[in-house]
Design an enzyme around this catalytic site. Structure first.
Site, PDB file in Angstrom:
ATOM      1  N   LYS A 199      24.219   7.956  12.909  1.00 37.05           N
ATOM      2  CA  LYS A 199      23.691   6.683  12.810  1.00 37.05           C
ATOM      3  C   LYS A 199      24.572   5.700  12.219  1.00 37.05           C
ATOM      4  O   LYS A 199      24.828   4.457  12.289  1.00 37.05           O
ATOM      5  CB  LYS A 199      22.322   6.507  12.085  1.00 37.05           C
ATOM      6  CG  LYS A 199      21.160   7.132  12.715  1.00 37.05           C
ATOM      7  CD  LYS A 199      19.780   6.889  11.871  1.00 37.05           C
ATOM      8  CE  LYS A 199      18.506   6.601  12.703  1.00 37.05           C
ATOM      9  NZ  LYS A 199      17.530   6.379  12.133  1.00 37.05           N
ATOM     10  N   ASP A 234      14.795   0.099  13.637  1.00 35.85           N
ATOM     11  CA  ASP A 234      13.869   0.701  12.676  1.00 35.85           C
ATOM     12  C   ASP A 234      13.398  -0.453  11.793  1.00 35.85           C
ATOM     13  O   ASP A 234      12.101  -0.296  11.318  1.00 35.85           O
ATOM     14  CB  ASP A 234      14.771   1.867  11.996  1.00 35.85           C
ATOM     15  CG  ASP A 234      14.997   2.868  12.328  1.00 35.85           C
ATOM     16  OD1 ASP A 234      14.552   3.396  13.292  1.00 35.85           O
ATOM     17  OD2 ASP A 234      16.136   3.487  12.108  1.00 35.85           O
TER      18      ASP A 234
END
Ligand code: ATR
Length: 288
Positions: free
Chosen positions: A71, A107
């Site tokens: 990520k 997210d």
């Protein structure tokens, strides 16, 4: 859905990827929204990441979700960054452009949408977040986007939380037992640690019952088990608590919109949600 010469490909990049729920969600959205796409998962090691992206660009792969451990490490290989992803410092979504892949983070948006039922307890209020790992970055951003005035951040290692989040003066950083220094009130709390995740179901990041008297509502970003010990303790003191499965669902809805420019409709969301709950909990229960 019939795979043909026009079918686009999207995929998850991570290591490991075997237990991912993203293909279930994205293929369900593809069907419901009639987008000709297949979504799969690729296990890519750290040392293969750059080559994987170059190859994917050459193949015209439409988009990726990115998970552990890539990520943050994927960022140098991207052609651009969305400002929200930049602020969070991590990406979970890559979209094909004519120059390469652009990085996004859905997210925070996923958390925000999953927290809509808690907006009154967040907007213009002080709230609590437990944890300072990867997931906490996006949740913290989401809390401020939803209008939180101040976030008390409780973490096992207060020094780590201070190093990550201390520069924003709206944050008050405390060790876990530091909840006693938070003014007496009822708060919304986002639980962002990995404590309580199956199979370690019988753990909660804070065991002291006094803490739960302060919690009016909460989201635990863990979704397995369906009711974590943290959620149970919130509920036992009369608070409202939800798990992290809606966040997973809504971050996927947002990624799908970024890849294909298509917003999944209410019917499509319901269909994917039913499939998700059936897959994760073995029933069609729809608790959100
Ligand atoms: P990440 O890869 O996202 O950083 P992680 O290392 O599992 O994930 O940690 C996520 C969060 O869970 C962190 O806030 C971590 O606390 P520390 O920053 O002090 O490491 C927290 N965490 C993990 N195990 C914990 C435990 N047994 N008790 C309390 N907090 C814990």
């Amino acid at each position: 859905m019939e795979v043909d010469g026009k079918t686009k490909v999207c995929a998850l990049l991570g290591d490991p990827v075997e237990h991912t729920l993203s293909p279930l969600l994205h293929n369900s959205f593809g069907e419901s929204e009639k987008v000709n796409v297949v979504y799969t998962a690729f296990n890519v090691k750290k040392e293969g990441l750059e080559a994987a992206l170059k190859g994917a660009f050459a193949l015209g792969i439409r988009g990726f979700n990115v998970t552990v451990p890539h990520k943050e490490s994927v960022i140098p290989f991207l052609s651009g960054m969305d400002p929200l992803a930049e602020r969070i410092g991590a990406v979970n979504t890559l979209a094909l452009t004519d120059k390469g892949y652009k990085g996004y983070n859905t997210d925070a948006t996923g958390f925000m949408r999953s927290a809509l039922g808690f907006e009154d307890e967040i907007r213009d209020r002080e709230v609590i977040m437990i944890g300072a790992g990867g997931a906490a970055n996006a949740v913290l951003c989401g809390l401020y986007e939803l209008g939180a005035k101040r976030v008390y951040i409780l973490n096992r290692s207060a020094a780590k939380a201070e190093a990550k989040f201390g520069s924003d003066k709206r944050n008050v950083i405390l060790p876990l037992e530091g909840f006693r220094d938070i003014p007496d009130n009822k708060y919304f709390c986002a639980q962002c640690t990995s404590v309580g995740l199956s199979p370690n179901d019988e753990a909660a990041p804070i065991e002291d019952k006094d803490f739960y008297k302060m919690i009016g509502s909460a989201i635990d970003i863990i979704y397995k088990p369906e009711e974590t010990r943290f959620m149970r303790m919130v509920r036992e003191k009369g608070g409202r608590a939800e798990n992290g499965l809606p966040m997973l669902l809504f971050q996927a809805v947002e990624s799908f919109r970024i890849y294909h420019g298509v917003t999944v409709g209410e019917e499509g969301i319901k269909e994917a949600k039913d499939r998700l709950y059936r897959k994760v909990y073995g029933n069609g229960k729809n608790s959100t």
